[in-house]
Design a protein around this motif. Sequence first.
Motif, PDB file in Angstrom:
ATOM      1  N   ASN A 172     -23.530  15.421   3.565  1.00 41.07           N
ATOM      2  CA  ASN A 172     -22.845  14.134   3.623  1.00 41.07           C
ATOM      3  C   ASN A 172     -21.354  14.277   3.323  1.00 41.07           C
ATOM      4  N   ILE A 173     -20.561  13.369   3.907  1.00 42.12           N
ATOM      5  CA  ILE A 173     -19.115  13.354   3.698  1.00 42.12           C
ATOM      6  C   ILE A 173     -18.743  12.021   3.067  1.00 42.12           C
ATOM      7  N   LYS A 174     -18.101  12.078   1.903  1.00 43.38           N
ATOM      8  CA  LYS A 174     -17.692  10.878   1.184  1.00 43.38           C
ATOM      9  C   LYS A 174     -16.224  10.599   1.486  1.00 43.38           C
ATOM     10  N   VAL A 175     -15.896   9.330   1.716  1.00 40.38           N
ATOM     11  CA  VAL A 175     -14.515   8.911   1.972  1.00 40.38           C
ATOM     12  C   VAL A 175     -14.164   7.796   0.994  1.00 40.38           C
ATOM     13  N   THR A 176     -13.038   7.950   0.306  1.00 40.90           N
ATOM     14  CA  THR A 176     -12.569   6.908  -0.599  1.00 40.90           C
ATOM     15  C   THR A 176     -11.068   6.701  -0.441  1.00 40.90           C
ATOM     16  N   CYS A 177     -10.627   5.512  -0.779  1.00 37.85           N
ATOM     17  CA  CYS A 177      -9.199   5.256  -0.958  1.00 37.85           C
ATOM     18  C   CYS A 177      -8.868   5.539  -2.419  1.00 37.85           C
ATOM     19  N   SER A 178      -7.672   6.039  -2.669  1.00 37.22           N
ATOM     20  CA  SER A 178      -7.310   6.380  -4.037  1.00 37.22           C
ATOM     21  C   SER A 178      -5.968   5.771  -4.422  1.00 37.22           C
ATOM     22  N   SER A 179      -5.706   5.774  -5.728  1.00 36.62           N
ATOM     23  CA  SER A 179      -4.439   5.268  -6.251  1.00 36.62           C
ATOM     24  C   SER A 179      -3.318   6.284  -6.132  1.00 36.62           C
ATOM     25  N   LEU A 180      -3.645   7.510  -5.700  1.00 39.71           N
ATOM     26  CA  LEU A 180      -2.611   8.516  -5.514  1.00 39.71           C
ATOM     27  C   LEU A 180      -1.588   7.996  -4.507  1.00 39.71           C
ATOM     28  N   GLY A 181      -0.328   8.314  -4.745  1.00 40.90           N
ATOM     29  CA  GLY A 181       0.699   7.772  -3.873  1.00 40.90           C
ATOM     30  C   GLY A 181       1.883   8.700  -3.719  1.00 40.90           C
ATOM     31  N   ASN A 182       2.885   8.220  -3.022  1.00 41.30           N
ATOM     32  CA  ASN A 182       4.126   8.951  -2.818  1.00 41.30           C
ATOM     33  C   ASN A 182       5.213   7.956  -2.441  1.00 41.30           C
ATOM     34  N   ASP A 183       6.436   8.439  -2.347  1.00 45.04           N
ATOM     35  CA  ASP A 183       7.558   7.547  -2.034  1.00 45.04           C
ATOM     36  C   ASP A 183       7.423   6.912  -0.656  1.00 45.04           C
ATOM     37  N   GLU A 184       6.795   7.630   0.283  1.00 41.51           N
ATOM     38  CA  GLU A 184       6.665   7.108   1.648  1.00 41.51           C
ATOM     39  C   GLU A 184       5.881   5.808   1.702  1.00 41.51           C
ATOM     40  N   LEU A 185       4.960   5.622   0.763  1.00 40.76           N
ATOM     41  CA  LEU A 185       4.171   4.392   0.739  1.00 40.76           C
ATOM     42  C   LEU A 185       5.031   3.176   0.411  1.00 40.76           C
ATOM     43  N   LEU A 186       6.250   3.426  -0.046  1.00 40.99           N
ATOM     44  CA  LEU A 186       7.166   2.344  -0.385  1.00 40.99           C
ATOM     45  C   LEU A 186       8.252   2.127   0.663  1.00 40.99           C
ATOM     46  N   ILE A 187       8.587   3.184   1.413  1.00 43.63           N
ATOM     47  CA  ILE A 187       9.756   3.092   2.292  1.00 43.63           C
ATOM     48  C   ILE A 187       9.475   3.387   3.759  1.00 43.63           C
ATOM     49  N   ASP A 188       8.337   4.005   4.062  1.00 44.61           N
ATOM     50  CA  ASP A 188       8.024   4.398   5.434  1.00 44.61           C
ATOM     51  C   ASP A 188       7.061   3.384   6.052  1.00 44.61           C
ATOM     52  N   ASP A 189       7.488   2.709   7.122  1.00 46.66           N
ATOM     53  CA  ASP A 189       6.665   1.662   7.735  1.00 46.66           C
ATOM     54  C   ASP A 189       5.319   2.190   8.226  1.00 46.66           C
ATOM     55  N   GLU A 190       5.289   3.410   8.732  1.00 48.02           N
ATOM     56  CA  GLU A 190       4.025   3.963   9.239  1.00 48.02           C
ATOM     57  C   GLU A 190       3.042   4.213   8.100  1.00 48.02           C
ATOM     58  N   TYR A 191       3.543   4.612   6.934  1.00 44.98           N
ATOM     59  CA  TYR A 191       2.686   4.741   5.755  1.00 44.98           C
ATOM     60  C   TYR A 191       2.231   3.364   5.272  1.00 44.98           C
ATOM     61  N   ILE A 192       3.165   2.437   5.199  1.00 44.93           N
ATOM     62  CA  ILE A 192       2.859   1.093   4.696  1.00 44.93           C
ATOM     63  C   ILE A 192       1.810   0.402   5.570  1.00 44.93           C
ATOM     64  N   GLN A 193       1.897   0.592   6.886  1.00 51.53           N
ATOM     65  CA  GLN A 193       0.956  -0.023   7.823  1.00 51.53           C
ATOM     66  C   GLN A 193      -0.313   0.807   8.010  1.00 51.53           C
ATOM     67  N   GLN A 194      -0.437   1.896   7.266  1.00 50.13           N
ATOM     68  CA  GLN A 194      -1.606   2.780   7.289  1.00 50.13           C
ATOM     69  C   GLN A 194      -1.852   3.404   8.663  1.00 50.13           C
ATOM     70  N   LYS A 195      -0.775   3.685   9.371  1.00 48.64           N
ATOM     71  CA  LYS A 195      -0.870   4.422  10.622  1.00 48.64           C
ATOM     72  C   LYS A 195      -0.758   5.921  10.369  1.00 48.64           C
ATOM     73  N   LYS A 196      -0.347   6.264   9.176  1.00 48.60           N
ATOM     74  CA  LYS A 196      -0.069   7.635   8.777  1.00 48.60           C
ATOM     75  C   LYS A 196      -0.317   7.722   7.277  1.00 48.60           C
ATOM     76  N   GLY A 197      -0.696   8.900   6.788  1.00 56.67           N
ATOM     77  CA  GLY A 197      -0.948   8.981   5.355  1.00 56.67           C
ATOM     78  C   GLY A 197      -1.239  10.387   4.870  1.00 56.67           C
ATOM     79  N   ASP A 198      -1.563  10.467   3.588  1.00 56.58           N
ATOM     80  CA  ASP A 198      -1.888  11.733   2.934  1.00 56.58           C
ATOM     81  C   ASP A 198      -3.354  11.713   2.509  1.00 56.58           C
TER      82      ASP A 198
END
Length: 331
Positions: free
Chosen positions: A127-153
């Motif tokens: 099985n493969i588990k997928v979760t969202c986490s509180s881990l973050g980076n500066d891009e989540l604040l300033i990069d529109d593609e990160y903010i709109q969840q089109k791109k991420g870590d």
Amino acid sequence: MTILNKILNLKLSNNDNTSSTSSTTPESISSPSTPSSTSIDQHIIDSGFEISDCSETCEDCTFHYPKSLKFEENEPLWHSTKPFGLHLNISTGKTDWPHDATGLKGTLSNKIANWASEKSGKTSIGNIKVTCSSLGNDELLIDDEYIQQKKGDVLILPYFLWIKGIYIDEVDEIFNKLLNIIDENNLYNKQTNQQQELKFETIKQQIPTIIEDENKAYVLFCSHKTRDKRCGITAPIMKKEMDLYLREVGLYRDFGDLTPGGVKIAFINHIGGHKFAANVIIYLKNTGQNIWLGLCKPNNVKPIVDQCIIGEGKVWPVKVRILQKFNPIEW
């Protein structure tokens, strides 16, 4: 002692939740092939873990949860969750999410969750588990593609790997490659009856964008308050207590601190078993061990750090939901 005796005398059920897990998946103490007469203690030892001879509580800790919170104190924790072979954590910088954290179509988390659903149980990885986490980076604040969840870590556990800046349309290609690498390694070990470690160089050659996470351990708390207020209340309390003690022992790493060899704490969305809050999932890099504990309280924090993390896999049968031993990467 009544609860302890009840758990230690628990027999493994023939209709165990792990019956569909392949023999090439990580070694789990909930293996259905284990003789039913064997005690939980012996399962723990056979799986490469130790039973701690220290108390799971710290008498010096006087902090308590609000009395209004109710938990399932009488139900055995053993076998109360299913094993898995891969855990993908999408960085969101948040501590709470919608009821279905990965359900929003057109987002990276939704794409990864759909990929995992399609692949789960079809290879030796299980099985493969997928979760969202509180881990973050500066891009989540300033990069529109990160903010709109089109791109991420994405943090890949138990292998302590990162894929950073991944786009939605890259998910299938990158994670199919990773899945194939791990699957081939598992099958080789099964066929040769040897334990060949995964090599970071091998993965890096096929997935150039992958990088190493240099922490020694991750501790994950479910903080999904939208799903259950107990998680939203207990997780921050547990993190605060653990942060304080990790500072004392020199292992604390906050946002942006990349000093190798630390312990990073993060919140994640619903992982099952709200009634067993606080749920604590621990990953140890060097040993490949995964420890999932339940019904954890602030007075368990210091022993968890000392025994489970620094002690590398020492646990208490009364706290364990599941234990897994993965094949760690050779760095």
